[in-house]
Structure formats: structure tokens, C-alpha cells
Design a protein around this motif. Sequence first.
Motif, short mmCIF file in Angstrom:
data_model
loop_
_atom_site.label_atom_id
_atom_site.label_comp_id
_atom_site.label_asym_id
_atom_site.label_seq_id
_atom_site.Cartn_x
_atom_site.Cartn_y
_atom_site.Cartn_z
N LEU A 144 -28.03 -54.42 88.59
CA LEU A 144 -28.94 -53.64 87.85
C LEU A 144 -28.31 -52.98 87.02
O LEU A 144 -28.82 -52.78 85.93
N GLU A 145 -27.30 -52.01 87.57
CA GLU A 145 -26.57 -51.29 86.14
C GLU A 145 -26.07 -52.10 84.99
O GLU A 145 -26.21 -51.60 84.11
N LEU A 146 -25.63 -53.13 85.49
CA LEU A 146 -25.03 -54.00 84.32
C LEU A 146 -26.00 -54.50 83.48
O LEU A 146 -25.97 -54.68 82.34
N THR A 147 -27.07 -54.77 84.16
CA THR A 147 -28.26 -55.53 83.20
C THR A 147 -28.96 -54.27 82.41
O THR A 147 -29.08 -54.46 81.26
N LEU A 148 -29.12 -53.23 83.11
CA LEU A 148 -29.61 -52.11 82.28
C LEU A 148 -28.51 -51.66 81.24
O LEU A 148 -29.10 -51.45 79.86
N ALA A 149 -27.49 -51.69 81.43
CA ALA A 149 -26.32 -51.22 80.35
C ALA A 149 -26.51 -52.25 78.96
O ALA A 149 -26.62 -52.08 77.86
N ARG A 184 -34.55 -45.76 92.51
CA ARG A 184 -33.17 -45.80 92.76
C ARG A 184 -32.69 -44.93 91.89
O ARG A 184 -32.56 -44.73 90.43
N PRO A 185 -32.20 -43.76 92.68
CA PRO A 185 -31.63 -42.64 91.78
C PRO A 185 -30.69 -42.86 90.76
O PRO A 185 -30.60 -42.27 89.73
N GLU A 186 -29.58 -43.77 91.37
CA GLU A 186 -28.48 -44.06 90.47
C GLU A 186 -28.90 -44.69 89.20
O GLU A 186 -28.36 -44.55 88.01
N LEU A 187 -30.04 -45.55 89.15
CA LEU A 187 -30.52 -46.22 88.24
C LEU A 187 -31.40 -45.52 87.26
O LEU A 187 -31.32 -45.55 86.18
#
Length: 189
Positions: free
Chosen positions: A52-57, A114-117
Motif C-alpha cells: 500500500l505504501e509503495l502504491t501510494l508513493a 491504517r495510521p501508517e498510510l
Amino acid sequence: MSSQRAVLVADAAIAILAERGMRGLTHRAVDEAAGLPPGSTSNHARTRAALLELTLARLAEREEAVFAAATAPEAKVSRDEVADLLARMTHAAVTVHRETTVARYELALEATRRPELRKTYDEIGRRFRELATAVLAAAGSPDPARHGRQMVAYVEGLLFDAVVGAGGVPPLDDLDAAFRDLLRVATSM
């Protein structure tokens, strides 16, 4: 993005989010959509959170490329120039870049859980609000920070209505007229 393969993985994930939603986003589905051997996605994003982080970036990179034309003007710009720019960007977001817009909404909802997202999503949002503030300052707004926030909210409402609401795709001329009206009010106060 760190590598071409990471970009390929993230772009496939964006396409999956737009087509199948959050439930359809799996490492296996990304491997298949990207045409990669099984397990390739896990090499770039071991966990779902990492995917998810990779995708959001990557999504942020894609949206920033679309909005690159709206870099903070160095000199004063006319309201009509800003209205035209906003209309074209909004229209592109619901037509040519619809996939990216739909995927962003999927990630926005996931970020509420998701707080990290959420942290990453909020940082990206801050950058777009700063851009809106700079553009409105150059157009002569007496309160560009407030008007920038309002403009972002207005655009988000248009995008949501056009992409996931019942509004359909607004014609470019209608968008241009709407932004001219809004900017006339914002810059004449």
C-alpha cells in the motif's frame, strides 16, 4: 520509485485498485497484472502495508506529474488562466487519469484505518494544498491559504461526484465557467 520493477508493481497495483477495489489487491494479483513471475511483488513489498505504501508513493508521483503544469507561478497570473488550468486538470482527472483518481479514493478510505498510510496520505495532501495556495496567491487572492483549502475541497467534491457519485463527467466548458465564478469571488474579497 527506486527501480523500474517497483514502478511496474505499483502501476499494476493502481490498476487493480481502480478495477477491483481494495479486496482485489493481493501480491498474486499484482504479479499477474504486471506479467511478473510469482513472488516478484513480495520482493518489492513484503507485506500488504508495504504494498500500500509503495502504491501510494507511485500514485503521488503520477498525480504530481499531471499537476506539474500548475507549479507555483513566479509572477501574477490572471483568474482566467487559473480557471482554465483548474478546469483542464479536473477534467483530465475524471477522464484520462480516471484510474488514478479511483485508486486514490480506494487508498484514502484505507488510510482512515491504517495510521501508517494516513501519515503518507496527509503529507501528499499537504503538498497539493500548498500548490493551490501558491496558485491562488498569484491570482490575487487576499487570503490564499483559506481560498486554497476551499479550492481543494471544491475540486475533491467535483472529482468524487464525477468518478464515484452520480454526477457523471462534467463538460470542460462547465468546469471552466465554475472555476471562473469561484475565482472571481475568491480574488475580489
